[in-house]
Design a protein around this motif. Structure first.
Motif, PDB file in Angstrom:
ATOM      1  N   GLU A   1      -8.228 -21.888  14.813  1.00 61.36           N
ATOM      2  CA  GLU A   1      -7.022 -21.642  14.017  1.00 61.36           C
ATOM      3  C   GLU A   1      -6.926 -22.523  12.774  1.00 61.36           C
ATOM      4  N   HIS A   2      -7.565 -23.693  12.770  1.00 55.93           N
ATOM      5  CA  HIS A   2      -7.346 -24.649  11.686  1.00 55.93           C
ATOM      6  C   HIS A   2      -8.569 -25.021  10.850  1.00 55.93           C
ATOM      7  N   HIS A   3      -9.734 -24.537  11.217  1.00 51.95           N
ATOM      8  CA  HIS A   3     -10.937 -24.900  10.461  1.00 51.95           C
ATOM      9  C   HIS A   3     -10.978 -24.115   9.154  1.00 51.95           C
ATOM     10  N   GLU A   4     -11.548 -24.698   8.111  1.00 52.13           N
ATOM     11  CA  GLU A   4     -11.585 -24.053   6.801  1.00 52.13           C
ATOM     12  C   GLU A   4     -12.925 -23.387   6.500  1.00 52.13           C
ATOM     13  N   ASN A   5     -13.970 -23.709   7.228  1.00 52.53           N
ATOM     14  CA  ASN A   5     -15.294 -23.164   6.970  1.00 52.53           C
ATOM     15  C   ASN A   5     -15.474 -21.856   7.749  1.00 52.53           C
ATOM     16  N   ALA A   6     -15.685 -20.750   7.035  1.00 52.91           N
ATOM     17  CA  ALA A   6     -15.776 -19.427   7.657  1.00 52.91           C
ATOM     18  C   ALA A   6     -16.927 -19.339   8.662  1.00 52.91           C
ATOM     19  N   ARG A   7     -18.048 -19.948   8.350  1.00 57.52           N
ATOM     20  CA  ARG A   7     -19.199 -19.912   9.258  1.00 57.52           C
ATOM     21  C   ARG A   7     -18.878 -20.646  10.552  1.00 57.52           C
ATOM     22  N   ALA A   8     -18.239 -21.790  10.439  1.00 53.10           N
ATOM     23  CA  ALA A   8     -17.860 -22.560  11.628  1.00 53.10           C
ATOM     24  C   ALA A   8     -16.828 -21.803  12.456  1.00 53.10           C
ATOM     25  N   ILE A   9     -15.899 -21.140  11.786  1.00 50.99           N
ATOM     26  CA  ILE A   9     -14.870 -20.370  12.492  1.00 50.99           C
ATOM     27  C   ILE A   9     -15.519 -19.270  13.323  1.00 50.99           C
ATOM     28  N   ARG A  10     -16.505 -18.572  12.746  1.00 45.16           N
ATOM     29  CA  ARG A  10     -17.167 -17.500  13.482  1.00 45.16           C
ATOM     30  C   ARG A  10     -17.920 -18.049  14.690  1.00 45.16           C
ATOM     31  N   ARG A  11     -18.570 -19.176  14.522  1.00 44.78           N
ATOM     32  CA  ARG A  11     -19.292 -19.786  15.647  1.00 44.78           C
ATOM     33  C   ARG A  11     -18.330 -20.164  16.765  1.00 44.78           C
ATOM     34  N   VAL A  12     -17.210 -20.758  16.395  1.00 42.29           N
ATOM     35  CA  VAL A  12     -16.206 -21.139  17.389  1.00 42.29           C
ATOM     36  C   VAL A  12     -15.632 -19.888  18.052  1.00 42.29           C
ATOM     37  N   GLN A  13     -15.409 -18.835  17.265  1.00 38.22           N
ATOM     38  CA  GLN A  13     -14.870 -17.597  17.818  1.00 38.22           C
ATOM     39  C   GLN A  13     -15.816 -17.011  18.866  1.00 38.22           C
ATOM     40  N   VAL A  14     -17.116 -17.042  18.599  1.00 37.95           N
ATOM     41  CA  VAL A  14     -18.102 -16.536  19.563  1.00 37.95           C
ATOM     42  C   VAL A  14     -18.016 -17.319  20.869  1.00 37.95           C
ATOM     43  N   VAL A  15     -18.005 -18.634  20.776  1.00 38.92           N
ATOM     44  CA  VAL A  15     -17.941 -19.478  21.976  1.00 38.92           C
ATOM     45  C   VAL A  15     -16.627 -19.244  22.716  1.00 38.92           C
ATOM     46  N   LEU A  16     -15.534 -19.175  21.973  1.00 35.57           N
ATOM     47  CA  LEU A  16     -14.217 -18.974  22.586  1.00 35.57           C
ATOM     48  C   LEU A  16     -14.148 -17.638  23.318  1.00 35.57           C
ATOM     49  N   LEU A  17     -14.617 -16.586  22.696  1.00 30.31           N
ATOM     50  CA  LEU A  17     -14.584 -15.268  23.345  1.00 30.31           C
ATOM     51  C   LEU A  17     -15.433 -15.252  24.616  1.00 30.31           C
ATOM     52  N   ARG A  18     -16.606 -15.884  24.555  1.00 31.36           N
ATOM     53  CA  ARG A  18     -17.444 -15.950  25.752  1.00 31.36           C
ATOM     54  C   ARG A  18     -16.780 -16.806  26.829  1.00 31.36           C
ATOM     55  N   ALA A  19     -16.143 -17.897  26.426  1.00 30.71           N
ATOM     56  CA  ALA A  19     -15.448 -18.760  27.384  1.00 30.71           C
ATOM     57  C   ALA A  19     -14.299 -18.025  28.058  1.00 30.71           C
ATOM     58  N   GLN A  20     -13.729 -17.050  27.349  1.00 27.17           N
ATOM     59  CA  GLN A  20     -12.630 -16.266  27.902  1.00 27.17           C
ATOM     60  C   GLN A  20     -13.128 -15.085  28.734  1.00 27.17           C
ATOM     61  N   GLY A  21     -14.458 -14.959  28.855  1.00 26.45           N
ATOM     62  CA  GLY A  21     -15.026 -13.945  29.735  1.00 26.45           C
ATOM     63  C   GLY A  21     -15.415 -12.637  29.074  1.00 26.45           C
TER      64      GLY A  21
END
Length: 65
Positions: free
Chosen positions: A20-40
């Protein structure tokens, strides 16, 4: 056999905060991938949402209860 990664509730919260708070688009996408997988979410679902290739997505992740 793929490795199974386990995340605590605190780690999932940290991922959400970073997403929600990171400014780098590439980092946001990487975090989104991990978060979605962590959520199953499946790899297919993650690729549909993020546009990331299957090769960029981690093996199954299991959330700790």
């Amino acid at each position: 056999m793929p490795k199974i990664f386990k995340y605590t509730e605190n780690q999932i919260h940290e991922l959400k905060t970073t997403f929600e708070h990171h400014e780098n688009a590439r980092a946001i996408r990487r975090v989104q991938v991990v978060l979605l997988r962590a959520q199953g979410h499946s790899i297919k679902q993650v690729t549909a949402v993020t546009g990331a290739s299957k090769a960029k997505i981690s093996p199954p992740i299991v959330k700790l209860n």
